[in-house]
Design a protein around this motif. Structure first.
Motif, mmCIF file in Angstrom:
data_model
loop_
_atom_site.group_PDB
_atom_site.id
_atom_site.type_symbol
_atom_site.label_atom_id
_atom_site.label_comp_id
_atom_site.label_asym_id
_atom_site.label_seq_id
_atom_site.Cartn_x
_atom_site.Cartn_y
_atom_site.Cartn_z
ATOM 1 N N VAL A 404 0.902 -1.175 0.000
ATOM 2 C CA VAL A 404 0.000 0.000 0.000
ATOM 3 C C VAL A 404 0.931 1.213 0.000
ATOM 4 O O VAL A 404 2.118 1.075 0.297
ATOM 5 N N ASN A 405 0.392 2.395 -0.316
ATOM 6 C CA ASN A 405 1.217 3.594 -0.174
ATOM 7 C C ASN A 405 1.320 3.909 1.301
ATOM 8 O O ASN A 405 0.303 3.990 1.992
ATOM 9 N N PRO A 406 2.546 4.072 1.814
ATOM 10 C CA PRO A 406 2.691 4.201 3.260
ATOM 11 C C PRO A 406 1.967 5.429 3.807
ATOM 12 O O PRO A 406 1.825 6.427 3.119
ATOM 13 N N GLY A 407 1.535 5.319 5.037
ATOM 14 C CA GLY A 407 0.876 6.455 5.678
ATOM 15 C C GLY A 407 -0.236 6.022 6.626
ATOM 16 O O GLY A 407 -0.414 6.595 7.682
ATOM 17 N N PHE A 408 -0.961 4.988 6.244
ATOM 18 C CA PHE A 408 -2.119 4.605 7.053
ATOM 19 C C PHE A 408 -2.336 3.095 7.018
ATOM 20 O O PHE A 408 -2.055 2.452 6.009
ATOM 21 N N ALA A 409 -2.853 2.585 8.127
ATOM 22 C CA ALA A 409 -3.296 1.191 8.151
ATOM 23 C C ALA A 409 -4.678 1.115 7.502
ATOM 24 O O ALA A 409 -5.324 2.143 7.288
ATOM 25 N N GLY A 410 -5.092 -0.093 7.181
ATOM 26 C CA GLY A 410 -6.456 -0.295 6.711
ATOM 27 C C GLY A 410 -6.697 0.062 5.253
ATOM 28 O O GLY A 410 -7.839 0.208 4.821
ATOM 29 N N GLN A 411 -5.620 0.189 4.462
ATOM 30 C CA GLN A 411 -5.829 0.499 3.040
ATOM 31 C C GLN A 411 -5.959 -0.783 2.220
ATOM 32 O O GLN A 411 -5.664 -1.871 2.689
ATOM 33 N N LYS A 412 -6.359 -0.563 0.966
ATOM 34 C CA LYS A 412 -6.582 -1.710 0.085
ATOM 35 C C LYS A 412 -5.249 -2.188 -0.515
ATOM 36 O O LYS A 412 -4.430 -1.389 -0.951
ATOM 37 N N PHE A 413 -5.066 -3.475 -0.512
ATOM 38 C CA PHE A 413 -3.885 -4.130 -1.081
ATOM 39 C C PHE A 413 -3.718 -3.776 -2.566
ATOM 40 O O PHE A 413 -4.693 -3.761 -3.313
ATOM 41 N N ILE A 414 -2.487 -3.496 -2.964
ATOM 42 C CA ILE A 414 -2.221 -3.181 -4.380
ATOM 43 C C ILE A 414 -1.607 -4.407 -5.059
ATOM 44 O O ILE A 414 -0.412 -4.681 -4.896
ATOM 45 N N PRO A 415 -2.408 -5.167 -5.835
ATOM 46 C CA PRO A 415 -1.890 -6.437 -6.384
ATOM 47 C C PRO A 415 -0.760 -6.261 -7.396
ATOM 48 O O PRO A 415 0.014 -7.175 -7.619
ATOM 49 N N GLU A 416 -0.653 -5.048 -7.958
ATOM 50 C CA GLU A 416 0.402 -4.813 -8.963
ATOM 51 C C GLU A 416 1.814 -4.990 -8.396
ATOM 52 O O GLU A 416 2.769 -5.126 -9.139
ATOM 53 N N VAL A 417 1.935 -4.983 -7.049
ATOM 54 C CA VAL A 417 3.292 -5.128 -6.489
ATOM 55 C C VAL A 417 3.775 -6.588 -6.545
ATOM 56 O O VAL A 417 4.963 -6.852 -6.372
#
Ligand code: DX5
Ligand code: ZN
Length: 528
Positions: A404-417
């Motif tokens: 996820v883009n760092p900064g917050f918990a609880g964000q949506k997983f980015i499958p492109e990584v």
């Protein structure tokens, strides 16, 4: 891993005992014992006595990694003419073709190592030296009366320079220790012999370190660390099974066993997730749930659009647990602040590739390594890993690939990584990387399998753990998912080398409860 490779190559040996003592030996040699592989007879060294001796393959592997002899020599284990025989032989110039430097004691006859250690310890006292003697004893050999005579003598002579570690795996050659000759209550017995007794989980390196530190502070008494261990730990079908005391695995299983040992997965709850603050309580709950690490997200409001806590908070939290602190610095100019984090009691410190250049990272890494802290480097979802990282692979323990883009918990997983993770993992390994890929952001039971398959072996979980009302249960669920992911991989590996049904058969007691999730019910049925 080297121990298992050696045993499989030799076709004989004691895999169970090697696996139960692996963490203890590694911690002793790499974190505690004063020794120098280039000067094995150094007068100021601490002594290590492997009394149980059945763990010789793990002992040899540890000595090889510590530089006492070439790692490749492990392949000669138990071969005629090899220096690495089934039981270690004390090194001497006259015997140099039969033993390797660094070995202080010839084991094999059980029950004697503690007595020898006492002799060495008394000699040190008489010479006014403060070197210590560490002795690994087995629970099987604790049947011998000589162990208890030695126990009496050590307390009579107030040998605070003796630190015994009991590999309490509860299994000996022919069965379970408590059936053959009951040893419990072990703790009370040693207390009655006037020893300082510390009891730990012998597979948790942080507990081993902690116990060894405490033992060093004791005066006028010897210490025994009762390390509760699991015979065959790390290879599930060998665990707690007396059958594997002295039996080598078939050689064709070796690549799968090595994969299993390599595929251990660590769960690192991120305490910034869930309700705000209350970090003490969150850490305690993570520990109770069986977490492997505590993930601490430091945010400075500049590198990321959020502020959490800094080194001071980490220092205050340090006393709550001995679980390793996996500290993720999302801050500008980490080099400027690194000292504060080193002093706060972190075990792993990861800085962002976006926040430092190569020379800054090199200085950070040096300061961390000099304090025994594991260095890590993190990269954001949209960042390409800088090429200079590949020249540091041997010294980096952790590479965090943000999902996820760092900064917050609880964000949506980015499958492109995921493809990036696969590529980076492969390239890092080609450059000698032996550490962990850590996936951070949006990991839960729906994404775990994919990140696991892409090579991540430390899984950070914020919302999946602290967003749940049952923190303990949430950790167990993630662990279960990781187990399924592992078994699936091992079965695929077995298929690829043409031993699928043989593998499922040997592993069936592990696989039966997972059969549905793995889709192998039919195959298991056919085997039965
Ligand atoms: C994101 C942090 C992560 C994150 C994990 O900036 O580095 O550790 O909080 O939390 P989840 O699992 O909720 O994404
Ligand atoms: Zn993080």
């Amino acid at each position: 891993m080297l121990a298992i490779q050696g045993i499989a190559e030799a076709g004989s040996g004691h895999p169970g005992a090697s696996l139960s003592a692996a963490e203890i030996m590694g911690t002793l040699y790499f974190r505690r014992i004063k020794h120098d592989s280039s000067k094995p007879n150094w007068g100021e060294r601490d002594y290590f006595v492997d009394s149980k001796a059945h763990s010789a393959p793990a002992y040899y592997a540890t000595l090889a990694v510590a530089g006492y002899f070439p790692i490749d020599e492990i392949k000669t284990l138990r071969k005629i003419g090899s220096r690495l025989q089934g039981h270690p032989v004390r090194y001497s110039e006259q015997q140099k073709h039969h033993s390797v430097p660094g070995i202080e004691y010839s084991g094999g006859s059980e029950g004697i190592g503690l007595s020898v250690s006492i002799g060495i310890a008394i000699a040190h006292k008489l010479d006014g030296k403060n070197n210590r003697v560490y002795v690994l004893i087995g629970d099987g050999e604790s049947n011998e009366g000589q162990v208890w005579e030695a126990a009496m003598a050590a307390s009579k002579f107030k040998l605070d320079n003796v630190i015994a570690i009991l590999d309490r795996n509860r299994i000996q050659q022919d069965g379970f220790t408590e059936d053959i000759m009951p040893l419990d209550p072990m703790r009370d017995k040693w207390l009655a012999f006037n020893w300082n007794v510390i009891e730990i989980d012998g597979h948790r390196v942080e507990q081993v370190i902690d116990a060894l530190n405490k033992a060093k502070q004791v005066e006028d008494k010897p210490t025994i660390i009762i390390a509760n261990t699991i015979k065959g730990n790390g290879i599930k079908h060998m665990t707690n099974n007396p059958q594997w005391h002295g039996k080598a695995p078939p050689r064709k299983h070796t690549p799968i066993l090595l994969e299993e040992l390599e595929s251990e997965c660590l769960i690192a709850p991120s305490i910034i997730a869930g309700e705000r603050e209350n970090y003490d309580e969150k850490i305690r709950k993570a520990e109770r749930g069986g977490a492997d690490l505590v993930h601490l997200d430091v945010m400075d409001g500049r590198f990321v659009p959020n502020t959490t806590f800094s080194a001071n908070t980490i220092r205050k939290l340090r006393h709550i647990t001995s679980l390793p602190f996996d500290v993720h610095l999302m801050i500008e100019n980490p080099l400027k602040h690194i000292r504060d984090y080193i002093e706060a009691g972190c075990d792993i410190i990861t800085v962002h590739a976006e926040a430092c250049d190569e020379s800054e990272f090199a200085s950070i890494k040096e300061s961390l390594l000099s304090k025994g802290i594991s260095p890590g480097i993190a990269i954001n979802p949209s960042t390409d890993i800088p090429n200079w990282i590949y020249s540091y692979t041997e010294n980096i323990d952790v590479v965090i690939i943000m999902s996820v883009n760092p900064g917050f918990a609880g964000q949506k997983f980015i499958p492109e990584v995921l493809p990036k993770m696969v590529m980076i993992n492969k390239k890092l390994r080609e450059h000698g990387f032996k550490g962990y890929i850590e996936a951070d952001g949006g990991i839960d039971d729906t994404t775990l399998q994919q990140v696991y398959d892409s090579g991540a072996r430390i899984l950070v979980a914020g919302n999946a753990v602290y967003g749940s009302s049952d923190i303990h249960g949430a950790i167990i669920q993630l662990r279960h998912k990781a187990n399924v992911a592992l078994e699936r991989r091992l079965i695929e590996h077995a298929s690829a080398i043409g031993i699928r049904s043989e593998w499922i058969k040997i592993r069936r007691h592990i696989l039966i409860p997972l059969a549905n999730e793995l889709g192998i019910e039919g195959e298991l049925h056919a085997i039965e």
